[in-house]
Design a protein around this motif. Structure first.
Motif, short mmCIF file in Angstrom:
data_model
loop_
_atom_site.label_atom_id
_atom_site.label_comp_id
_atom_site.label_asym_id
_atom_site.label_seq_id
_atom_site.Cartn_x
_atom_site.Cartn_y
_atom_site.Cartn_z
N ALA A 331 0.84 -1.20 0.00
CA ALA A 331 0.00 0.00 0.00
C ALA A 331 0.88 1.25 0.00
O ALA A 331 1.97 1.24 0.56
N PRO A 332 0.43 2.34 -0.63
CA PRO A 332 1.24 3.57 -0.66
C PRO A 332 1.34 4.21 0.73
O PRO A 332 0.33 4.44 1.40
N VAL A 333 2.57 4.49 1.17
CA VAL A 333 2.82 5.15 2.45
C VAL A 333 3.95 6.15 2.25
O VAL A 333 4.67 6.11 1.25
N THR A 334 4.11 7.04 3.22
CA THR A 334 5.19 8.03 3.19
C THR A 334 5.99 7.92 4.48
O THR A 334 5.42 7.93 5.58
N LEU A 335 7.30 7.81 4.31
CA LEU A 335 8.22 7.79 5.45
C LEU A 335 8.94 9.13 5.50
O LEU A 335 9.50 9.57 4.49
N ALA A 336 8.93 9.79 6.66
CA ALA A 336 9.58 11.10 6.79
C ALA A 336 10.45 11.12 8.04
O ALA A 336 10.00 10.71 9.12
N PHE A 337 11.69 11.56 7.88
CA PHE A 337 12.62 11.75 8.99
C PHE A 337 12.67 13.23 9.36
O PHE A 337 12.64 14.11 8.49
N PHE A 338 12.80 13.50 10.67
CA PHE A 338 12.95 14.87 11.16
C PHE A 338 14.14 14.92 12.12
O PHE A 338 14.26 14.07 13.02
N ASP A 339 15.01 15.91 11.93
CA ASP A 339 16.14 16.11 12.83
C ASP A 339 16.08 17.54 13.36
O ASP A 339 15.97 18.49 12.57
N LEU A 340 16.13 17.70 14.68
CA LEU A 340 15.97 19.02 15.28
C LEU A 340 17.18 19.90 15.00
O LEU A 340 18.33 19.45 15.14
N ASP A 341 16.94 21.13 14.66
CA ASP A 341 17.99 22.13 14.50
C ASP A 341 18.02 23.01 15.74
O ASP A 341 17.00 23.54 16.17
N GLY A 342 19.21 23.17 16.33
CA GLY A 342 19.36 24.00 17.51
C GLY A 342 19.23 23.26 18.82
O GLY A 342 19.36 23.85 19.89
N PHE A 343 18.99 21.93 18.75
CA PHE A 343 18.78 21.19 20.01
C PHE A 343 20.07 21.07 20.82
O PHE A 343 20.05 21.15 22.03
N LYS A 344 21.21 20.86 20.14
CA LYS A 344 22.46 20.70 20.88
C LYS A 344 22.79 21.96 21.67
O LYS A 344 23.18 21.90 22.84
N LEU A 345 22.61 23.12 21.04
CA LEU A 345 22.85 24.38 21.74
C LEU A 345 21.87 24.54 22.91
O LEU A 345 22.25 24.99 24.00
N TYR A 346 20.61 24.17 22.69
CA TYR A 346 19.61 24.24 23.77
C TYR A 346 20.01 23.34 24.93
O TYR A 346 19.96 23.74 26.10
N ASN A 347 20.44 22.12 24.62
CA ASN A 347 20.84 21.16 25.64
C ASN A 347 22.06 21.67 26.41
O ASN A 347 22.13 21.57 27.64
N ASP A 348 23.03 22.22 25.68
CA ASP A 348 24.24 22.73 26.34
C ASP A 348 23.93 23.95 27.20
O ASP A 348 24.56 24.16 28.25
#
Length: 645
Positions: A331-348
């Motif tokens: 069946a037709p499906v869509t796979l999407a990846f997301f990577d956060l921008d700015g998270f490392k700076l937020y964590n630090d």
């Protein structure tokens, strides 16, 4: 120490009585010695109840049991050998009642917070012990008693009840009763054995006063007194390994089956058969409880293996399983990846606890954005994923909503997400291909979004250095190239490697604030001049930290002149307290300085520079980083020519 001395005296008295029982049964003074040792044991238990507040009620009740037994012995001595049921027998019965109460109070005090299954363990052990005692001790007396069966079995039956009661906590502790219960169990078991032997000798008319049986009673009383003075152990057993749970029902079940089998051959009586049957049934019930608990644990482990513990979303394993399923369906499906921008700076900047809370919030929003259109996942770190039903325009709005769900802004931070998607089966027919394509597209988008801003800041600062200190510009470029190759060799990649390279290129940016007469001085610097020179790493950090995106670079620049042995500046960091990126920069910077001509020194050969780095490894430099750098140089991977040969 007093109670230990008295216990030693009691055991010595038991030993003396035992010798007299063998050498001269019913010798003059043996009765007095018996009473003295029994009185000493009673006094020790009573003293424990009076002197120590902890578990006072337990030991006062058990002292009452000891005292009543001693009183029954004295009554027996005074009244002679009256018929059953005498005053002495009544006192002995009261002693048993007190013993029951004392053991019950001890169980309540020592075995708190045990799960319900542990009580079932205790009942299994108790009924199994009762079946064994009934078969081995009570049954022979029953067969030999004849018309006097009630009198013969009276005390063995009471002893059997005490053994069952003391066996229950032993079963509850999974065969680890501790010293108090161990001594107490030994004492009451010895009393039961002695009572059975006494009943048998009474039936056969072979009992002799002052014999070894009396010594065994004294030994039992002294064991109970020893139990009174053991250290208090309150045990919950919450951390027991689960394999222990199968031991109690397994062992007791086999024993119960053995007793039932023996009963069919030896005619052990209905009572023994009943006890063994109850023990076997309880053992089977406990085994069923263990099996059910393990099955629940197995199901929970399987669920946890497919779930991210921080956000509650399905994890990478669940994604792969689901993806393989939908690929197989076609069946037709869509796979999407997301990577956060700015998270490392937020964590630090805000700490890992705040970073975890942010991931939990974003994970919840992602679930809401996906809704019934598919399923959201957390792949680890700051990476999320969605698997949506349908492709193309059918899912574009949901994908946009997912991207918006993974955003959060504040006064001093901005979190966004780079995305990459793939349509299945239109663009990929295998699960592995779909994962690879989505991942590549996501990282390509991430590079597009972050590249210009970072490179603009880098290029601006390098231009400032180039205009003010052209020599530093060339040096910084060389250090940056070396740092990239060394960092890659040490396993750095992605953002981590990029940060190290930019820090290497800008590690001397703070020198633009150092006066030329110091920076280019041909001779040695004075102490005051060195103090000013050492400020350049702090100045560089301040310059870089003005741009939020350069904060990780600023941290490495500040630490770029620290030493492995703690003798560097500005913070005197030591060993692995120094960030790995800064240790890489230090080695590359020093190497380039050694091989380059300076106002105060002529550059040396590459071979000499590597030898100098190795000589200073463990002092100025990280030995592991120096080793990796030397390996790259000698293999020719750095492309530095053959000067080292």
């Amino acid at each position: 120490m007093t109670h230990r001395a008295l216990l030693a005296l009691g055991f010595a008295g038991v030993a003396v009585h035992g010798v007299l029982a063998v050498v001269a049964p019913n010798a003059a003074g043996s009765g007095v010695l018996y009473i003295c040792v029994a009185a000493l044991a009673f006094s020790l238990v009573l003293a424990r109840g009076i002197r120590v507040a902890d578990e006072r009620a337990v030991w006062l009740v058990l002292a009452a049991s000891q005292g009543l037994w001693l009183l029954g012995d004295l009554s027996w001595e005074v009244l002679g050998d009256p018929a059953f049921f005498s005053v002495s027998d009544g006192i002995y019965v009261l002693s048993y009642v007190a013993q029951f109460a004392g053991i019950g109070l001890l169980m309540r005090a020592r075995l708190r917070l045990l799960p319900g299954a542990r009580w079932l363990d205790g009942l299994v052990v108790g009924t199994t012990a009762a079946a064994i005692v009934a078969a081995v001790l009570v049954e022979p007396i029953r067969r030999a008693a004849g018309d006097e069966i009630v009198e013969a079995l009276f005390y063995p039956t009471l002893d059997l009840a005490v053994i069952v009661l003391i066996a229950v906590p032993i079963g509850m502790t999974a065969w680890r009763p501790g010293r108090t219960l161990g001594w107490l169990a030994g004492g009451v078991t010895l009393i039961a054995v002695t009572d059975v032997l006494y009943a048998g000798q009474t039936i056969d008319n072979t009992y002799v006063e002052g014999s070894l049986l009396a010594t065994l009673w004294l030994l039992a009383y002294t064991a109970i007194a020893t139990a009174a003075w053991q250290p208090v152990e309150r045990r919950t057993f919450d951390a027991d390994p689960r394999w222990r749970e199968g031991i109690v029902p397994g062992v007791c079940g086999f024993v119960a089956i053995g007793v039932l089998a023996a009963a069919g051959v030896l005619d052990l009586g209905n009572g023994t058969v009943l006890l063994a049957a109850v023990a076997g049934s309880l053992s089977g019930l406990r085994a069923a409880v263990v099996f059910r608990a393990h099955m629940r644990l197995l199901h929970r482990s399987r669920a946890e293996a497919r779930q991210d513990q921080l956000t509650g979303l399905p994890n990478r394993r669940a994604l792969i399983d689901d993806l393989e399923g939908v690929v197989a369906d076609g069946a037709p499906v869509t796979l999407a990846f997301f990577d956060l921008d700015g998270f490392k700076l937020y964590n630090d900047s805000f700490g890992h606890a705040a970073g975890d809370a942010l991931l939990q919030r974003l994970g919840g929003r992602l679930t809401g954005a996906v809704g019934d259109a598919g399923r959201g996942y957390r792949l680890g770190g700051d990476e999320f994923c969605v698997l949506l039903d349908g492709d193309g325009a059918a899912v574009s709005d949901v994908l946009d909503a997912c991207g918006q769900a993974l955003r959060e802004h504040g006064d001093v931070f901005a979190i966004t997400a780079s995305a990459g998607s793939v349509a299945i089966p239109a663009e990929a027919r295998e699960a592995g291909d779909a994962l690879r394509i989505a991942d590549q597209r996501m990282y390509a988008r991430k590079a597009e979004r972050r590249g210009p801003a970072r490179m603009q800041a880098r290029d601006l600062l390098l231009a400032v250095v180039r205009e003010t200190e052209p020599d530093l510009d060339e040096h910084n470029g060389d250090v940056g190239r070396l740092a990239r190759q060394l960092g890659d060799h040490l396993g750095l990649e992605g953002d981590d490697l990029d940060i190290v390279v930019r820090a290497a290129e800008l590690h001397d940016v703070g020198k633009v604030a150092v006066p030329d007469e110091i920076l280019h001085k041909p001779g040695p610097l004075t102490e005051d001049e060195w103090q000013l020179m050492r400020q350049h790493t702090i100045i560089g950090e301040r310059i870089l930290a003005a741009s939020p995106g350069m904060a990780p670079v600023a941290e490495l620049v500040r630490a770029s002149h620290e030493r492995w042995d703690g003798g560097g500046y500005p913070d005197g960091l030591r060993g692995e307290e120094i960030p790995l990126g800064a240790r890489i920069i230090t080695v590359c910077d020093s190497f380039d300085a050694i091989v380059s001509d300076r106002p105060y020194a002529v550059g040396r050969s590459i071979r000499e520079a590597v030898e100098e780095l190795e000589r200073c490894a463990g002092g100025q430099f990280d030995p592991q980083v120096v080793g990796a750098f030397a390996e790259l140089v000698r293999s020719g991977a750095l492309g530095l020519g053959v000067q080292h040969a």
